[in-house]
Design a protein around this motif. Structure first.
Motif, PDB file in Angstrom:
ATOM      1  N   LEU A 136       0.833  -1.204   0.000  1.00  0.00           N
ATOM      2  CA  LEU A 136       0.000   0.000   0.000  1.00  0.00           C
ATOM      3  C   LEU A 136       0.865   1.251   0.000  1.00  0.00           C
ATOM      4  O   LEU A 136       0.595   2.214  -0.731  1.00  0.00           O
ATOM      5  CB  LEU A 136      -0.923   0.002   1.224  1.00  0.00           C
ATOM      6  N   GLY A 137       1.932   1.241   0.811  1.00  0.00           N
ATOM      7  CA  GLY A 137       2.828   2.393   0.869  1.00  0.00           C
ATOM      8  C   GLY A 137       3.511   2.652  -0.466  1.00  0.00           C
ATOM      9  O   GLY A 137       3.664   3.804  -0.881  1.00  0.00           O
ATOM     10  N   TRP A 138       3.932   1.572  -1.130  1.00  0.00           N
ATOM     11  CA  TRP A 138       4.570   1.717  -2.443  1.00  0.00           C
ATOM     12  C   TRP A 138       3.567   2.248  -3.461  1.00  0.00           C
ATOM     13  O   TRP A 138       3.880   3.135  -4.250  1.00  0.00           O
ATOM     14  CB  TRP A 138       5.128   0.364  -2.901  1.00  0.00           C
ATOM     15  N   LEU A 160      13.720  -5.284  14.936  1.00  0.00           N
ATOM     16  CA  LEU A 160      14.356  -3.971  15.042  1.00  0.00           C
ATOM     17  C   LEU A 160      13.932  -3.063  13.891  1.00  0.00           C
ATOM     18  O   LEU A 160      13.622  -1.875  14.098  1.00  0.00           O
ATOM     19  CB  LEU A 160      15.881  -4.135  15.062  1.00  0.00           C
ATOM     20  N   LEU A 161      13.922  -3.611  12.684  1.00  0.00           N
ATOM     21  CA  LEU A 161      13.507  -2.826  11.514  1.00  0.00           C
ATOM     22  C   LEU A 161      12.043  -2.413  11.615  1.00  0.00           C
ATOM     23  O   LEU A 161      11.684  -1.280  11.289  1.00  0.00           O
ATOM     24  CB  LEU A 161      13.743  -3.620  10.234  1.00  0.00           C
ATOM     25  N   LEU A 162      11.196  -3.332  12.055  1.00  0.00           N
ATOM     26  CA  LEU A 162       9.780  -3.005  12.213  1.00  0.00           C
ATOM     27  C   LEU A 162       9.594  -1.828  13.158  1.00  0.00           C
ATOM     28  O   LEU A 162       8.848  -0.887  12.874  1.00  0.00           O
ATOM     29  CB  LEU A 162       9.006  -4.217  12.737  1.00  0.00           C
ATOM     30  N   LEU A 163      10.289  -1.875  14.289  1.00  0.00           N
ATOM     31  CA  LEU A 163      10.172  -0.803  15.276  1.00  0.00           C
ATOM     32  C   LEU A 163      10.677   0.518  14.704  1.00  0.00           C
ATOM     33  O   LEU A 163      10.027   1.569  14.851  1.00  0.00           O
ATOM     34  CB  LEU A 163      10.953  -1.166  16.533  1.00  0.00           C
ATOM     35  N   ALA A 164      11.825   0.479  14.014  1.00  0.00           N
ATOM     36  CA  ALA A 164      12.393   1.698  13.429  1.00  0.00           C
ATOM     37  C   ALA A 164      11.495   2.249  12.321  1.00  0.00           C
ATOM     38  O   ALA A 164      11.326   3.468  12.193  1.00  0.00           O
ATOM     39  CB  ALA A 164      13.792   1.404  12.882  1.00  0.00           C
ATOM     40  N   MET A 166       8.236   1.917  12.087  1.00  0.00           N
ATOM     41  CA  MET A 166       7.039   2.486  12.693  1.00  0.00           C
ATOM     42  C   MET A 166       7.323   3.830  13.360  1.00  0.00           C
ATOM     43  O   MET A 166       6.518   4.762  13.273  1.00  0.00           O
ATOM     44  CB  MET A 166       6.452   1.489  13.695  1.00  0.00           C
ATOM     45  N   VAL A 167       8.479   3.945  14.001  1.00  0.00           N
ATOM     46  CA  VAL A 167       8.852   5.221  14.625  1.00  0.00           C
ATOM     47  C   VAL A 167       9.073   6.285  13.556  1.00  0.00           C
ATOM     48  O   VAL A 167       8.599   7.421  13.685  1.00  0.00           O
ATOM     49  CB  VAL A 167      10.118   5.055  15.490  1.00  0.00           C
ATOM     50  N   SER A 168       9.767   5.929  12.478  1.00  0.00           N
ATOM     51  CA  SER A 168      10.006   6.902  11.405  1.00  0.00           C
ATOM     52  C   SER A 168       8.690   7.286  10.726  1.00  0.00           C
ATOM     53  O   SER A 168       8.487   8.443  10.353  1.00  0.00           O
ATOM     54  CB  SER A 168      10.996   6.344  10.379  1.00  0.00           C
ATOM     55  N   GLY A 169       7.774   6.321  10.596  1.00  0.00           N
ATOM     56  CA  GLY A 169       6.467   6.622  10.024  1.00  0.00           C
ATOM     57  C   GLY A 169       5.691   7.596  10.898  1.00  0.00           C
ATOM     58  O   GLY A 169       5.018   8.507  10.398  1.00  0.00           O
ATOM     59  N   TYR A 170       5.812   7.411  12.197  1.00  0.00           N
ATOM     60  CA  TYR A 170       5.161   8.337  13.142  1.00  0.00           C
ATOM     61  C   TYR A 170       5.734   9.739  12.990  1.00  0.00           C
ATOM     62  O   TYR A 170       5.001  10.732  12.985  1.00  0.00           O
ATOM     63  CB  TYR A 170       5.358   7.823  14.565  1.00  0.00           C
ATOM     64  N   ALA A 209      12.885  11.625   7.872  1.00  0.00           N
ATOM     65  CA  ALA A 209      12.172  10.445   8.353  1.00  0.00           C
ATOM     66  C   ALA A 209      11.603   9.649   7.177  1.00  0.00           C
ATOM     67  O   ALA A 209      11.577   8.410   7.211  1.00  0.00           O
ATOM     68  CB  ALA A 209      11.063  10.854   9.312  1.00  0.00           C
ATOM     69  N   GLY A 210      11.174  10.353   6.123  1.00  0.00           N
ATOM     70  CA  GLY A 210      10.630   9.679   4.950  1.00  0.00           C
ATOM     71  C   GLY A 210      11.676   8.835   4.245  1.00  0.00           C
ATOM     72  O   GLY A 210      11.398   7.708   3.825  1.00  0.00           O
ATOM     73  N   SER A 211      12.887   9.377   4.106  1.00  0.00           N
ATOM     74  CA  SER A 211      13.966   8.621   3.458  1.00  0.00           C
ATOM     75  C   SER A 211      14.333   7.395   4.280  1.00  0.00           C
ATOM     76  O   SER A 211      14.523   6.289   3.736  1.00  0.00           O
ATOM     77  CB  SER A 211      15.198   9.521   3.283  1.00  0.00           C
ATOM     78  N   ILE A 212      14.436   7.576   5.591  1.00  0.00           N
ATOM     79  CA  ILE A 212      14.758   6.451   6.480  1.00  0.00           C
ATOM     80  C   ILE A 212      13.660   5.394   6.404  1.00  0.00           C
ATOM     81  O   ILE A 212      13.934   4.194   6.329  1.00  0.00           O
ATOM     82  CB  ILE A 212      14.932   6.945   7.928  1.00  0.00           C
ATOM     83  N   HIS A 213      12.421   5.842   6.422  1.00  0.00           N
ATOM     84  CA  HIS A 213      11.261   4.945   6.371  1.00  0.00           C
ATOM     85  C   HIS A 213      11.301   4.076   5.117  1.00  0.00           C
ATOM     86  O   HIS A 213      11.097   2.853   5.188  1.00  0.00           O
ATOM     87  CB  HIS A 213       9.992   5.807   6.388  1.00  0.00           C
ATOM     88  N   GLU A 214      11.573   4.690   3.976  1.00  0.00           N
ATOM     89  CA  GLU A 214      11.593   3.952   2.718  1.00  0.00           C
ATOM     90  C   GLU A 214      12.755   2.968   2.655  1.00  0.00           C
ATOM     91  O   GLU A 214      12.574   1.802   2.245  1.00  0.00           O
ATOM     92  CB  GLU A 214      11.675   4.925   1.546  1.00  0.00           C
ATOM     93  N   ILE A 215      13.937   3.401   3.041  1.00  0.00           N
ATOM     94  CA  ILE A 215      15.117   2.526   2.994  1.00  0.00           C
ATOM     95  C   ILE A 215      14.925   1.310   3.899  1.00  0.00           C
ATOM     96  O   ILE A 215      15.192   0.165   3.512  1.00  0.00           O
ATOM     97  CB  ILE A 215      16.383   3.305   3.393  1.00  0.00           C
ATOM     98  N   LEU A 216      14.452   1.566   5.122  1.00  0.00           N
ATOM     99  CA  LEU A 216      14.256   0.468   6.067  1.00  0.00           C
ATOM    100  C   LEU A 216      13.148  -0.480   5.607  1.00  0.00           C
ATOM    101  O   LEU A 216      13.233  -1.690   5.833  1.00  0.00           O
ATOM    102  CB  LEU A 216      13.925   1.027   7.457  1.00  0.00           C
ATOM    103  N   ALA A 217      12.124   0.071   4.970  1.00  0.00           N
ATOM    104  CA  ALA A 217      11.031  -0.773   4.482  1.00  0.00           C
ATOM    105  C   ALA A 217      11.524  -1.756   3.426  1.00  0.00           C
ATOM    106  O   ALA A 217      11.159  -2.943   3.445  1.00  0.00           O
ATOM    107  CB  ALA A 217       9.911   0.098   3.917  1.00  0.00           C
ATOM    108  N   TRP A 218      12.351  -1.277   2.498  1.00  0.00           N
ATOM    109  CA  TRP A 218      12.911  -2.178   1.494  1.00  0.00           C
ATOM    110  C   TRP A 218      13.841  -3.201   2.126  1.00  0.00           C
ATOM    111  O   TRP A 218      13.883  -4.374   1.722  1.00  0.00           O
ATOM    112  CB  TRP A 218      13.639  -1.381   0.414  1.00  0.00           C
TER     113      TRP A 218
END
Length: 201
Positions: free
Chosen positions: A31-33, A99-103, A105-109, A141-150
């Motif tokens: 959905l995010g993509w 760890l990635l999930l938590l990071a 979610m925090v970056s998404g917040y 936060a958006g850049s971090i969110h995307e990189i971590l999601a991939w």
């Protein structure tokens, strides 16, 4: 079927958490993509991010509960025939996924609350903005969110491939345990498989 894990099998709580979160995480990623491709005039331009944020907050609650449950209920012991490096790799992969999930979610917040507005979770609860005013907060936060999601999706793919290897090549019952099927006797004897969903042992 017992709620707690045992030395040889997962309890129904761990199994339920796994199979509720796994498709939700993958679906939220898709959905995010997808929503990043939408134009301003698309009817889903506003709605898709609302769903993405709402599901993300709910997943955070599930994640925190899952971590607490994991600490209180250690995972079943690995198959004795599994090489030590594979045991280490499995433990490290699980740890990195959490760890990635938590990071993520925090970056998404931080993305969602950068302008000071709270996150509305499907009209049920409103999560207030507590951190704001950081320079370029939304972009960073958006850049971090995307990189971590991939990165997360890559680990999930590796996790799935490892599970399939255990099932089709090693035939050690690892995948059956998280599905909720217990193997009696030899780990390679398929004639002794029975579902624990219908037992109380």
């Amino acid at each position: 079927m017992q709620a707690k894990n045992s030395s040889s099998s997962y309890g129904w709580v761990a199994i339920a958490l796994h199979w509720i979160m796994a498709p939700a995480i993958i679906g939220t990623f898709i959905l995010g993509w997808w929503m990043r491709q939408l134009s301003y005039y698309d009817p889903w331009y506003q709605r898709a991010p609302e769903i993405h944020k709402g599901v993300g907050i709910i997943l955070l609650v599930f994640l925190l509960f899952r971590l607490a449950w994991r600490f209180a209920n250690p995972s079943p012991a690995s198959n004795p025939q599994t090489p030590n490096w594979q045991k280490f790799a499995a433990t490290a992969t699980h740890g990195l996924i959490y760890l990635l999930l938590l990071a993520i979610m925090v970056s998404g917040y931080l993305i969602s609350t950068a302008d000071g507005r709270p996150i509305d979770v499907f009209g049920i609860v409103s999560i207030p903005a507590t951190l704001q005013g950081i320079p370029n907060q939304e972009d960073i936060a958006g850049s971090i969110h995307e990189i971590l999601a991939w990165g997360l999706i890559g680990l999930v793919a590796a996790h799935v491939l490892a599970a399939l290897k255990h099932h089709f090549i090693d035939r050690d019952g690892t995948l059956r345990r998280i599905i909720g099927i217990r193997v009696k006797g030899s780990t390679n004897d398929h004639s002794h498989v029975q579902t624990t969903l219908s037992t109380t042992k």
